[in-house]
Design an enzyme around this catalytic site. Sequence first.
Site, short mmCIF file in Angstrom:
data_model
loop_
_atom_site.label_atom_id
_atom_site.label_comp_id
_atom_site.label_asym_id
_atom_site.label_seq_id
_atom_site.Cartn_x
_atom_site.Cartn_y
_atom_site.Cartn_z
N ASN A 210 6.50 -4.67 -3.01
CA ASN A 210 5.92 -6.02 -3.04
C ASN A 210 5.50 -6.36 -4.47
OD1 ASN A 210 3.10 -5.09 -3.43
ND2 ASN A 210 3.44 -4.19 -1.41
N ALA A 275 -5.02 -1.44 -2.85
CA ALA A 275 -3.56 -1.30 -2.87
C ALA A 275 -2.91 -2.24 -1.87
CB ALA A 275 -3.18 0.15 -2.55
N LYS A 289 23.92 6.35 -2.08
CA LYS A 289 23.77 4.89 -2.25
C LYS A 289 24.57 4.17 -1.14
CE LYS A 289 24.50 1.21 -5.54
NZ LYS A 289 25.21 0.78 -6.72
N PRO A 305 1.40 4.47 7.92
CA PRO A 305 0.02 4.67 8.37
C PRO A 305 -0.88 3.60 7.77
CG PRO A 305 0.63 6.28 6.69
CD PRO A 305 1.88 5.54 7.05
N ILE A 307 -3.92 3.23 5.99
CA ILE A 307 -4.77 4.22 5.31
C ILE A 307 -6.25 3.91 5.54
CG2 ILE A 307 -5.35 5.25 3.07
CD1 ILE A 307 -2.51 4.40 2.13
N ILE A 308 -6.59 2.64 5.37
CA ILE A 308 -8.01 2.27 5.45
C ILE A 308 -8.55 2.53 6.86
CG2 ILE A 308 -7.97 -0.19 6.04
CD1 ILE A 308 -9.74 -0.65 3.56
N LYS A 341 -10.50 -3.05 11.23
CA LYS A 341 -10.36 -1.82 10.45
C LYS A 341 -11.71 -1.16 10.17
CE LYS A 341 -6.02 -3.37 8.32
NZ LYS A 341 -5.04 -3.06 7.29
O1 C5P Z 1 -2.10 -5.33 4.76
P1 C5P Z 1 -3.44 -5.78 5.21
O2 C5P Z 1 -3.71 -7.22 4.93
O3 C5P Z 1 -3.75 -5.37 6.61
O4 C5P Z 1 -4.44 -5.00 4.24
C1 C5P Z 1 -5.83 -5.07 4.36
C2 C5P Z 1 -6.43 -3.83 3.76
O5 C5P Z 1 -5.86 -2.67 4.36
C3 C5P Z 1 -6.22 -3.66 2.25
O6 C5P Z 1 -7.45 -3.19 1.72
C4 C5P Z 1 -5.14 -2.59 2.14
O7 C5P Z 1 -5.32 -1.81 0.96
C5 C5P Z 1 -5.36 -1.78 3.40
N1 C5P Z 1 -4.12 -1.20 3.95
C6 C5P Z 1 -4.00 0.18 4.10
N2 C5P Z 1 -2.89 0.72 4.66
C7 C5P Z 1 -1.87 -0.06 5.06
C8 C5P Z 1 -1.95 -1.46 4.92
C9 C5P Z 1 -3.09 -2.00 4.34
O8 C5P Z 1 -4.93 0.89 3.75
N3 C5P Z 1 -0.81 0.48 5.57
#
Ligand code: C5P
Length: 401
Positions: A210, A275, A289, A305, A307-308, A341
């Site tokens: 992205n 992130a 390729k 996953p 992460i948060i 979250k």
């Molecule tokens: O992508 P999204 O809008 O749900 O992201 C919200 C928060 O979740 C951000 O702080 C992003 O860093 C975190 N996030 C994450 N793992 C993911 C997608 C988003 O920790 N796979």
Amino acid sequence: MNTLINKRILVGVCGGIAAYKTAYLIRGLIESGAEVEVVQTHGGTQFVTPLTFQALSGRPVHSRLLHHDSEAGMGHISLARWADLIVVAPATAHFISKLAHGMADDLLSTICLAADVPILVAPAMNRQMWNNPATQANIQTIQSNGISIIGPGVGDQACGESGPGRMLEPDEIKSSINAHFRSSLLSGANVLITAGPTRESIDPVRFISNHSSGRMGFAVAQAALEADARVTLIAGPVSINPPDRVTYVPVTTAFEMQSEVFREIEDTDIFISAAAVADYRCVDVADQKIKKYEDNLSLQLEKNPDIISNVTKSSHKPFTVGFAAETDDLANNAKSKLKAKKMDMIAANPVGKDKGFDSEYNTIEVFWNDGHLNLGTSSKQKLARNLIKLIASRYDEKHPD
Ligand code: C5P
């Protein structure tokens, strides 16, 4: 610690012989990584020419208020908004008196009146002028209005007399500027920050990613350092340099980012997830390729996953701050993510064409479960410092000891 990297400092130069020392100050600020705009009063231009300051700052010097050239470029309001800090050095008795009375009859005094950033004033004048009750009353007034006075020093003066009134030396002014940007808000805290995009391979040469530049997360890392935190910065592929003194962990994929986060989490007090983690990855990554034989190509993706969410579910849940980049319905989407979250705070920012991701500027509104604060639009550095202040105050409320 050098806190001047990327700081935007507007230096105001009034008409005093000490203006020659300001040339050294500006050179020192630039060498330490600050951006400097110089504004000279009419008197200031009589002592050192604008060309000198232009050569040192690398930018045109501003000196006129009501002039089409000045207002067409960076006008008084833009300059006031641009700055993180205004330093007036030397500040004459006359200029201090104008500040005390809220006068706005030239460019520098108008900027000072229009600014909502801190102002440092380094007075320079004859000892008698400094000791004059009128000057002392003006100093009291501007101090009670929130302006900081640095100096003056005591010693021999250009007029041949000796006493208080000398402008501080450039190094002393620079130290005050450095100290201004430093705080102990997060002393002793371990702060873990993620930043940038992640990159998910399709084949050995292609990937899904992205537009995240990492700038917001890196600015938050710098602001946390300046608040005296120990900072670990885990970042996906970016083309900017990490701040000095962070523990820097470069990663590529969401999975790698998650495992590095979990390696740190037990020692983390505050986790800031800036992130832009890729939400999906390819189910199968091709070894070779992929050739373009077909008109259409389908890739099967699976969820990465979150992460948060995994952090907030863990037994050692740090104070957790997320970001929500949204193209629409900012407040509601951010509030739902905050809840879903289980974060402590979320910084919501609008993204879209020329907004958010690859820009120097951002717009942020922060939400927590019973409040919110709009930090407005400004440089990512300034927003990061305000965000860190807010995080520190919410974190202290939750951890009073
Ligand atoms: O992508 P999204 O809008 O749900 O992201 C919200 C928060 O979740 C951000 O702080 C992003 O860093 C975190 N996030 C994450 N793992 C993911 C997608 C988003 O920790 N796979």
